[in-house]
Write a protein that holds these residues in place. Structure first.
Motif, PDB file in Angstrom:
ATOM      1  N   PHE A   1       0.826  -1.202   0.000  1.00 27.62           N
ATOM      2  CA  PHE A   1       0.000   0.000   0.000  1.00 27.62           C
ATOM      3  C   PHE A   1       0.866   1.259   0.000  1.00 27.62           C
ATOM      4  CE2 PHE A   1      -2.173   3.415   2.303  1.00 27.62           C
ATOM      5  CZ  PHE A   1      -3.328   3.540   1.531  1.00 27.62           C
ATOM      6  N   SER A   2       1.878   1.289   0.854  1.00 24.53           N
ATOM      7  CA  SER A   2       2.734   2.475   0.967  1.00 24.53           C
ATOM      8  C   SER A   2       3.518   2.716  -0.317  1.00 24.53           C
ATOM      9  CB  SER A   2       3.696   2.323   2.145  1.00 24.53           C
ATOM     10  OG  SER A   2       2.995   2.120   3.349  1.00 24.53           O
ATOM     11  N   LEU A   3       3.962   1.643  -0.962  1.00 26.25           N
ATOM     12  CA  LEU A   3       4.733   1.764  -2.194  1.00 26.25           C
ATOM     13  C   LEU A   3       3.874   2.268  -3.342  1.00 26.25           C
ATOM     14  CD1 LEU A   3       7.479   1.045  -3.698  1.00 26.25           C
ATOM     15  CD2 LEU A   3       6.364  -1.103  -4.274  1.00 26.25           C
ATOM     16  N   LEU A   4       2.667   1.732  -3.460  1.00 26.39           N
ATOM     17  CA  LEU A   4       1.813   2.065  -4.598  1.00 26.39           C
ATOM     18  C   LEU A   4       1.135   3.419  -4.463  1.00 26.39           C
ATOM     19  CD1 LEU A   4       0.109  -1.402  -5.209  1.00 26.39           C
ATOM     20  CD2 LEU A   4       1.936  -0.347  -6.547  1.00 26.39           C
ATOM     21  N   LEU A   5       0.935   3.882  -3.243  1.00 27.60           N
ATOM     22  CA  LEU A   5       0.181   5.114  -3.022  1.00 27.60           C
ATOM     23  C   LEU A   5       0.697   6.291  -3.851  1.00 27.60           C
ATOM     24  CD1 LEU A   5      -2.122   6.449  -1.330  1.00 27.60           C
ATOM     25  CD2 LEU A   5      -0.347   7.058   0.341  1.00 27.60           C
ATOM     26  N   PRO A   6       2.002   6.566  -3.864  1.00 20.83           N
ATOM     27  CA  PRO A   6       2.465   7.754  -4.610  1.00 20.83           C
ATOM     28  C   PRO A   6       2.736   7.514  -6.092  1.00 20.83           C
ATOM     29  CG  PRO A   6       4.263   6.830  -3.341  1.00 20.83           C
ATOM     30  CD  PRO A   6       3.074   5.973  -3.058  1.00 20.83           C
ATOM     31  N   CYS A   7       2.685   6.263  -6.566  1.00 18.33           N
ATOM     32  CA  CYS A   7       3.121   6.022  -7.941  1.00 18.33           C
ATOM     33  C   CYS A   7       2.110   5.289  -8.809  1.00 18.33           C
ATOM     34  CB  CYS A   7       4.442   5.252  -7.951  1.00 18.33           C
ATOM     35  SG  CYS A   7       4.339   3.553  -7.344  1.00 18.33           S
ATOM     36  N   ILE A   8       1.084   4.672  -8.232  1.00 16.91           N
ATOM     37  CA  ILE A   8       0.216   3.791  -9.007  1.00 16.91           C
ATOM     38  C   ILE A   8      -0.505   4.544 -10.118  1.00 16.91           C
ATOM     39  CG2 ILE A   8      -1.730   4.110  -7.416  1.00 16.91           C
ATOM     40  CD1 ILE A   8      -0.748   0.892  -9.309  1.00 16.91           C
ATOM     41  N   TYR A   9      -0.818   5.815  -9.898  1.00 17.46           N
ATOM     42  CA  TYR A   9      -1.585   6.567 -10.898  1.00 17.46           C
ATOM     43  C   TYR A   9      -0.909   6.541 -12.260  1.00 17.46           C
ATOM     44  CZ  TYR A   9      -3.051  10.541 -13.691  1.00 17.46           C
ATOM     45  OH  TYR A   9      -3.449  11.327 -14.734  1.00 17.46           O
ATOM     46  N   TRP A  10       0.407   6.799 -12.294  1.00 14.61           N
ATOM     47  CA  TRP A  10       1.109   6.936 -13.562  1.00 14.61           C
ATOM     48  C   TRP A  10       1.058   5.640 -14.360  1.00 14.61           C
ATOM     49  CZ3 TRP A  10       1.855  11.878 -14.126  1.00 14.61           C
ATOM     50  CH2 TRP A  10       2.121  12.673 -13.012  1.00 14.61           C
TER      51      TRP A  10
END
Length: 601
Positions: free
Chosen positions: A314-323
């Protein structure tokens, strides 16, 4: 406004952002690490660890600010008031945290200077001398190739539209752009110099974390040497809005947070914050994806608890998953355009793909020689005994192999420079001490006191010689950076006319706008061209699709694209304007040196 006032205004804005980010990060870490982050007064060990914790909190807070800005832009609310609200909210949280900390109890600089040995004083002066130009360098207008080619043009489009847009006429429209979103926030709040300041801030934080890490694991001597090495490698990167310093800071801070979790495995706050910092880096540059494999292996060796893996995911994907989701939904390639061979191409084609890697091979180089002793780190007995050093060696070896097999471009290795600098510093110190012990052993009375005196004198002499060698270079760099500060529009225009290719022609075109312009050879000046000026080596406006056409066919092809004018750098593209019949299809409008503006007839 004079240069001092101009600099003070930008540093005041930067300080406000730093305090806001620290407020977010410190607030979060206090609630997810047990025991909480230290308050003052505290024990001596806690106080010595305090600077690291505050810098780490600032990095976490900058990552949170990037997330907030990204979500605002996704929602189409990338406006002045919401962005200002993010900064103000963080500053209020910082004020609450600062009040809870109480008065700071760190030793004064005077006490530290008097307590330090002469070699450490010399090393401190070298660090100050290397840092000095980085304080002035960010204040110049945007001049670097990549920042004016696509970093700032993309950010400019988001500011103008108030949301994230895919700008297909610019290079790399599908890249992950976390740090560029931060740059856009700086442009929205003040001007296009603020991205330089934000880039420099992340570089200073990375440098500070290198020093604190070296001090914690090897003492002040190792810390100073590692910091000097890191500054030697990165001190030219403070005058632009590039993302490499930012990615380096987030990657290194993520590694440090992961180490803290390994030391305190029950505190998932460290693990979550480390994964979050890695996620910010992964959302800023595709090369950061390489860290996921060693991260997964290290985590698997430490724990198999589903809760820990869920927190990391969750912490890893939170700032980058959108792109990556955006790219997959809009192009079918989550890594567009570099995944084109596997997922299919959208705006690129196989020729663009091959051209990109040919360009990388042309720029292939090796890192600075000062880093190479890091390869000898396994030979140093003291390093082999430290678990954190063994982990650093394995991560560095993995990074070097991946780098060598992929880009072989030294700038792409920069995210690992802090770790390599620490290992290289340890090896340089080991070689230095071993050599002096050998010299002392050849003397008549090789007593430990004699050897220690020889080491201190040699280190002090080396520091003095280094200072003398650096002074002329630093003075020239300082003078050059100071001359590039433009507190007024007239001063800025004068600098841009000297530094930006074809700027007088671009200024004329902005004052006498045409519908849409195509350019040959001015990709290093696109930020100063009118909006939607297209033309590049890659993508739908690629040069090679037009450069070989006859003048009549070129004019027809450009008109079909919606262009009514064309910019040409005749030195870089000499065959465009010299063909027979060119004057029958194009009319000269304005020319300055080799750059000319033509109207399509």
């Amino acid at each position: 406004m004079d240069k001092f006032g101009y600099a003070a205004l930008h540093y005041l804005t930067l300080l406000a952002f730093l305090f806001s980010s620290w407020g977010y990060g410190h607030f979060l870490l206090r609630r997810f690490t047990r025991p909480p982050l230290p308050s003052i007064p505290a024990s001596e060990s806690t106080v010595s660890d305090g600077p690291f914790l505050h810098a780490y909190s600032a990095m976490v807070g900058i990552g949170m600010s990037i997330c907030f800005l990204q979500w605002l832009a996704i929602a189409g609310q990338f406006r002045h008031a919401p962005v200002l609200g993010i900064v103000v909210a963080g500053a209020l949280m910082g004020a609450v945290q600062l009040r809870a900390l109480g008065p700071l109890a760190w030793p004064s600089w005077g006490k530290r200077w008097r307590a330090a040995s002469w070699p450490l004083r010399g090393a401190g002066l070298i660090i100050a001398l290397l840092l000095l130009p980085t304080l002035i360098a960010p204040l110049c207008p945007p001049l670097a190739w990549d920042e004016v080619m696509y970093h700032l043009p993309h950010a400019q489009q988001w500011v103008l539209h108030g949301k994230l847009t895919v700008n297909a006429w610019l290079r790399y429209p599908w890249f992950p752009y976390n740090i560029d979103v931060l740059f856009a926030g700086g442009m929205l709040m003040q001007d296009d110099v603020m991205p330089h300041m934000l880039n420099a801030l992340m570089g200073w934080l990375a440098t500070f974390l290198v020093y604190q890490t070296g001090k914690r694991h090897g003492g002040a001597g190792l810390a100073c040497l590692a910091t000097i090495i890191f500054l030697v490698l990165t001190r030219w990167d403070y005058d632009s809005a590039m993302i490499d310093l930012g990615v380096t800071a987030f990657m290194f801070a993520g590694c440090l947070g992961f180490v803290r979790w390994m030391e305190q495995p029950r505190q998932l706050g460290w693990l979550a914050s480390a994964a979050f910092l890695f996620g910010v880096a992964v959302g800023a540059k595709y090369q950061s994806l390489t860290v996921l494999l060693p991260l997964a292996v290290a985590l698997l060796l430490r724990t198999r608890k589903p809760g820990a893996w869920l927190v990391v995911s969750f912490s890893l994907l939170l700032p980058c998953i959108y792109w990556y989701v955006r790219n997959y939904l809009m192009t079918g390639d989550p890594f567009a355009p570099v995944g084109g061979k596997l997922f299919g191409f959208t705006d690129w084609n196989p020729g663009d793909y091959a051209g990109q890697f040919i360009d990388l091979k042309m720029h292939a180089d090796w890192p600075h020689f000062v880093l190479w002793p890091a390869l000898l780190a396994p030979l140093v007995p003291g390093l082999r005994q430290l678990p954190v050093a063994r982990a650093a060696m394995m991560l560095s070896a993995y990074a070097m192999v991946v780098w060598y097999l992929t880009s072989h471009y030294a700038r792409y290795l920069m995210p690992y420079f802090p770790i390599l600098a620490l290992l290289a510093a340890a090896v340089w110190r080991w070689l230095f001490m071993a050599g002096l012990e050998k010299i002392g052993g050849l003397a008549r009375s090789p007593a430990p006191v004699r050897i220690a005196n020889i080491q201190r004198r040699a280190a002090a002499t080396l520091a003095v010689l280094t200072l003398l060698a650096l002074l002329p270079n630093v003075a020239n760099k300082w003078a050059g950076n100071w001359a590039l500060i433009a507190p007024t529009m007239a001063a800025r225009e004068a600098i841009l006319e000297r530094k930006i290719t074809g700027y007088p022609v671009l200024a004329y075109l902005r004052q006498h706008p045409m519908r849409q312009t195509y350019q040959f050879g001015l990709e290093d000046a696109l930020y100063y061209a009118p909006l939607q000026t297209s033309g590049d080596h890659f993508g739908p406006g690629r040069y090679r699709d037009f450069a070989t056409l006859t003048p009549a066919a070129l004019a027809a092809a450009l008109r079909e694209r919606g262009n009514d004018s064309m910019l040409v750098h005749a030195t870089r593209w000499p065959g465009i304007t010299t063909q027979a019949g060119f004057d029958q299809s194009f009319a000269l409008v304005y020319q300055d040196g080799p750059v000319a503006l033509y109207r399509i007839l």
